[in-house]
Motif scaffolding. Structure first.
Motif, PDB file in Angstrom:
ATOM      1  N   VAL A   1       0.821  -1.212   0.000  1.00 28.49           N
ATOM      2  CA  VAL A   1       0.000   0.000   0.000  1.00 28.49           C
ATOM      3  C   VAL A   1       0.858   1.266   0.000  1.00 28.49           C
ATOM      4  CG1 VAL A   1      -1.715   1.325   1.295  1.00 28.49           C
ATOM      5  CG2 VAL A   1      -1.939  -1.160   1.115  1.00 28.49           C
ATOM      6  N   ASN A   2       1.938   1.249   0.772  1.00 30.39           N
ATOM      7  CA  ASN A   2       2.730   2.473   0.957  1.00 30.39           C
ATOM      8  C   ASN A   2       3.724   2.737  -0.167  1.00 30.39           C
ATOM      9  OD1 ASN A   2       1.417   2.636   3.422  1.00 30.39           O
ATOM     10  ND2 ASN A   2       3.145   1.876   4.604  1.00 30.39           N
ATOM     11  N   LEU A   3       4.167   1.694  -0.841  1.00 32.36           N
ATOM     12  CA  LEU A   3       5.222   1.873  -1.836  1.00 32.36           C
ATOM     13  C   LEU A   3       4.863   1.314  -3.208  1.00 32.36           C
ATOM     14  CD1 LEU A   3       8.087   2.795  -2.515  1.00 32.36           C
ATOM     15  CD2 LEU A   3       8.924   0.599  -1.639  1.00 32.36           C
ATOM     16  N   GLU A   4       4.488   0.046  -3.259  1.00 34.15           N
ATOM     17  CA  GLU A   4       4.239  -0.586  -4.551  1.00 34.15           C
ATOM     18  C   GLU A   4       3.020   0.015  -5.254  1.00 34.15           C
ATOM     19  OE1 GLU A   4       4.012  -4.785  -3.886  1.00 34.15           O
ATOM     20  OE2 GLU A   4       5.942  -4.849  -2.835  1.00 34.15           O
ATOM     21  N   ALA A   5       1.944   0.244  -4.519  1.00 40.91           N
ATOM     22  CA  ALA A   5       0.727   0.777  -5.140  1.00 40.91           C
ATOM     23  C   ALA A   5       0.941   2.179  -5.728  1.00 40.91           C
ATOM     24  CB  ALA A   5      -0.426   0.782  -4.139  1.00 40.91           C
ATOM     25  N   PRO A   6       1.579   3.106  -4.994  1.00 45.96           N
ATOM     26  CA  PRO A   6       1.819   4.419  -5.618  1.00 45.96           C
ATOM     27  C   PRO A   6       2.662   4.334  -6.887  1.00 45.96           C
ATOM     28  CG  PRO A   6       2.137   4.551  -3.248  1.00 45.96           C
ATOM     29  CD  PRO A   6       1.969   3.100  -3.575  1.00 45.96           C
ATOM     30  N   ILE A   7       3.641   3.433  -6.888  1.00 46.49           N
ATOM     31  CA  ILE A   7       4.471   3.281  -8.087  1.00 46.49           C
ATOM     32  C   ILE A   7       3.641   2.747  -9.244  1.00 46.49           C
ATOM     33  CG2 ILE A   7       6.408   2.000  -9.091  1.00 46.49           C
ATOM     34  CD1 ILE A   7       7.759   2.109  -6.335  1.00 46.49           C
ATOM     35  N   LEU A   8       2.904   1.664  -9.006  1.00 51.74           N
ATOM     36  CA  LEU A   8       2.116   1.042 -10.071  1.00 51.74           C
ATOM     37  C   LEU A   8       1.018   1.983 -10.557  1.00 51.74           C
ATOM     38  CD1 LEU A   8       1.340  -1.409 -11.794  1.00 51.74           C
ATOM     39  CD2 LEU A   8       0.015  -2.279  -9.849  1.00 51.74           C
ATOM     40  N   LEU A   9       0.321   2.624  -9.625  1.00 50.81           N
ATOM     41  CA  LEU A   9      -0.774   3.503 -10.016  1.00 50.81           C
ATOM     42  C   LEU A   9      -0.258   4.704 -10.811  1.00 50.81           C
ATOM     43  CD1 LEU A   9      -3.801   4.260  -7.775  1.00 50.81           C
ATOM     44  CD2 LEU A   9      -2.878   6.023  -9.259  1.00 50.81           C
ATOM     45  N   THR A  10       0.868   5.250 -10.375  1.00 47.05           N
ATOM     46  CA  THR A  10       1.459   6.377 -11.117  1.00 47.05           C
ATOM     47  C   THR A  10       1.837   5.950 -12.529  1.00 47.05           C
ATOM     48  OG1 THR A  10       2.323   7.375  -9.077  1.00 47.05           O
ATOM     49  CG2 THR A  10       3.353   8.048 -11.152  1.00 47.05           C
ATOM     50  N   MET A  11       2.462   4.783 -12.634  1.00 50.84           N
ATOM     51  CA  MET A  11       2.877   4.277 -13.943  1.00 50.84           C
ATOM     52  C   MET A  11       1.679   4.151 -14.890  1.00 50.84           C
ATOM     53  SD  MET A  11       4.699   0.610 -14.780  1.00 50.84           S
ATOM     54  CE  MET A  11       3.188  -0.319 -14.471  1.00 50.84           C
ATOM     55  N   LEU A  12       0.569   3.630 -14.377  1.00 50.34           N
ATOM     56  CA  LEU A  12      -0.604   3.411 -15.207  1.00 50.34           C
ATOM     57  C   LEU A  12      -1.380   4.708 -15.464  1.00 50.34           C
ATOM     58  CD1 LEU A  12      -1.852   0.082 -13.584  1.00 50.34           C
ATOM     59  CD2 LEU A  12      -0.661   0.356 -15.763  1.00 50.34           C
ATOM     60  N   ALA A  13      -1.245   5.680 -14.556  1.00 54.66           N
ATOM     61  CA  ALA A  13      -1.980   6.933 -14.712  1.00 54.66           C
ATOM     62  C   ALA A  13      -1.284   7.911 -15.648  1.00 54.66           C
ATOM     63  CB  ALA A  13      -2.185   7.600 -13.344  1.00 54.66           C
ATOM     64  N   LEU A  14       0.018   7.821 -15.772  1.00 57.60           N
ATOM     65  CA  LEU A  14       0.779   8.825 -16.515  1.00 57.60           C
ATOM     66  C   LEU A  14       0.302   9.051 -17.949  1.00 57.60           C
ATOM     67  CD1 LEU A  14       4.471   8.445 -15.315  1.00 57.60           C
ATOM     68  CD2 LEU A  14       2.959  10.421 -15.085  1.00 57.60           C
ATOM     69  N   PRO A  15      -0.109   8.016 -18.685  1.00 52.62           N
ATOM     70  CA  PRO A  15      -0.609   8.294 -20.044  1.00 52.62           C
ATOM     71  C   PRO A  15      -1.834   9.196 -20.071  1.00 52.62           C
ATOM     72  CG  PRO A  15      -0.068   5.965 -19.792  1.00 52.62           C
ATOM     73  CD  PRO A  15      -0.009   6.561 -18.430  1.00 52.62           C
ATOM     74  N   LEU A  16      -2.519   9.337 -18.924  1.00 56.44           N
ATOM     75  CA  LEU A  16      -3.728  10.160 -18.855  1.00 56.44           C
ATOM     76  C   LEU A  16      -3.455  11.556 -18.301  1.00 56.44           C
ATOM     77  CD1 LEU A  16      -6.117   7.436 -17.381  1.00 56.44           C
ATOM     78  CD2 LEU A  16      -5.927   8.141 -19.770  1.00 56.44           C
ATOM     79  N   VAL A  17      -2.215  11.802 -17.867  1.00 51.98           N
ATOM     80  CA  VAL A  17      -1.864  13.096 -17.256  1.00 51.98           C
ATOM     81  C   VAL A  17      -1.210  13.988 -18.313  1.00 51.98           C
ATOM     82  CG1 VAL A  17      -0.582  14.269 -15.424  1.00 51.98           C
ATOM     83  CG2 VAL A  17      -1.527  11.982 -15.016  1.00 51.98           C
TER      84      VAL A  17
END
Length: 273
Positions: free
Chosen positions: A110-126
């Motif tokens: 929750v504290n480390l892996e999720a922010p990394i994965l979510l950021t990676m997947l969100a970046l194409p939309l930012v």
């Protein structure tokens, strides 16, 4: 979950917020909506109270498959994200040697892996001009006795954010982190009940709205790192550069933290919390 309503007609700029059901998350939702934004309120159960300009999203951040499925839905709907705010976090105080696998995995996920994965997947939309904000912790600078896994996850998150900022600078996407000390939330009270570090109480805990206000400011005027309170940040950064001095003054800090903890608990008892 369908997200077509976010693109079928003109909508407010969209902010993806994790930890929406937490103390800081709830206050931040109110501030973001008041600022003219639409909030994708991520929480484990998706049970954010219904309100205008808020879309509750059920997503268990400890499960990468759920993150991927949810972000795929946003991608298919072509939902542009003005900002991604990582506010979710968990802590299970345990001394190394008494840790269980589940507690270790949950904190790292929750504290480390999720922010990394979510950021990676969100970046194409930012798009250019977008924002990414991490609500980290002073534990990213101060080693907390009895919370080594939590500390490791927060040190790692700070490193990721600083590196990410360099990666995204050419794209015009700003990356910011806020480092609160203790925040007066149910998470803090659970941490106390489970033997969390008294270093949380070197200064009295901030309110959830204090931190929400900082995040709101960072979305308007990005800054790499903000420490709350700033005095704790100065001390923590100095101690990182001089770990020997940290070990020398730690007994004094622990004594001060214990005094602060007693003061906090006394205040809680008076208010009946």
């Amino acid at each position: 979950m369908p997200f077509s309503h976010l693109t079928s007609h003109p909508v407010r700029p969209v902010v993806l917020l994790t930890g929406a059901a937490g103390g800081i998350g709830e206050k931040l939702i109110h501030r973001l909506v008041a600022a003219g934004l639409h909030v994708l309120a991520f929480s484990r159960r998706g049970d954010t109270p219904p309100q205008q300009h808020v879309t509750p999203v059920a997503c268990d951040l400890s499960k990468p498959a759920e993150i991927q499925n949810t972000m795929e839905g946003l991608r298919k709907a072509s939902v542009p994200l003005y900002a991604v705010v990582h506010c979710a976090g968990v802590i299970t105080p345990q001394r190394m040697g008494t840790c269980d696998t589940q507690g270790v995995s949950a904190q790292l996920a929750v504290n480390l892996e999720a922010p990394i994965l979510l950021t990676m997947l969100a970046l194409p939309l930012v798009p250019k001009g977008g924002r990414i904000v991490f609500v980290n912790s002073m534990a990213a600078l101060v080693p907390l006795e009895g919370s080594s896994i939590y500390t490791a996850s927060k040190f790692g998150l700070r490193g990721f954010a600083l590196s990410l900022a360099q990666d995204l600078q050419p794209r015009g996407i700003a990356v910011s982190s806020v480092f609160p000390g203790a925040v007066d939330t149910p998470m803090l009270r659970r941490e106390i009940d489970n033997g969390g570090s008294v270093l949380n109480f070197l200064t009295q805990p901030s309110t959830p709205d204090d931190i929400a206000a900082i995040v709101e400011r960072l979305l308007k005027r990005p800054k790499s790192e903000i420490f709350c309170p700033s005095s704790d940040g100065i001390l923590a950064q100095m101690m990182l550069m001089m770990p020997r001095v940290w070990r020398m003054i730690l007994p004094v800090l622990l004594k001060k933290g214990l005094k602060g903890k007693k003061k906090y608990l006394a205040g809680q008892n008076k208010t009946g919390v």
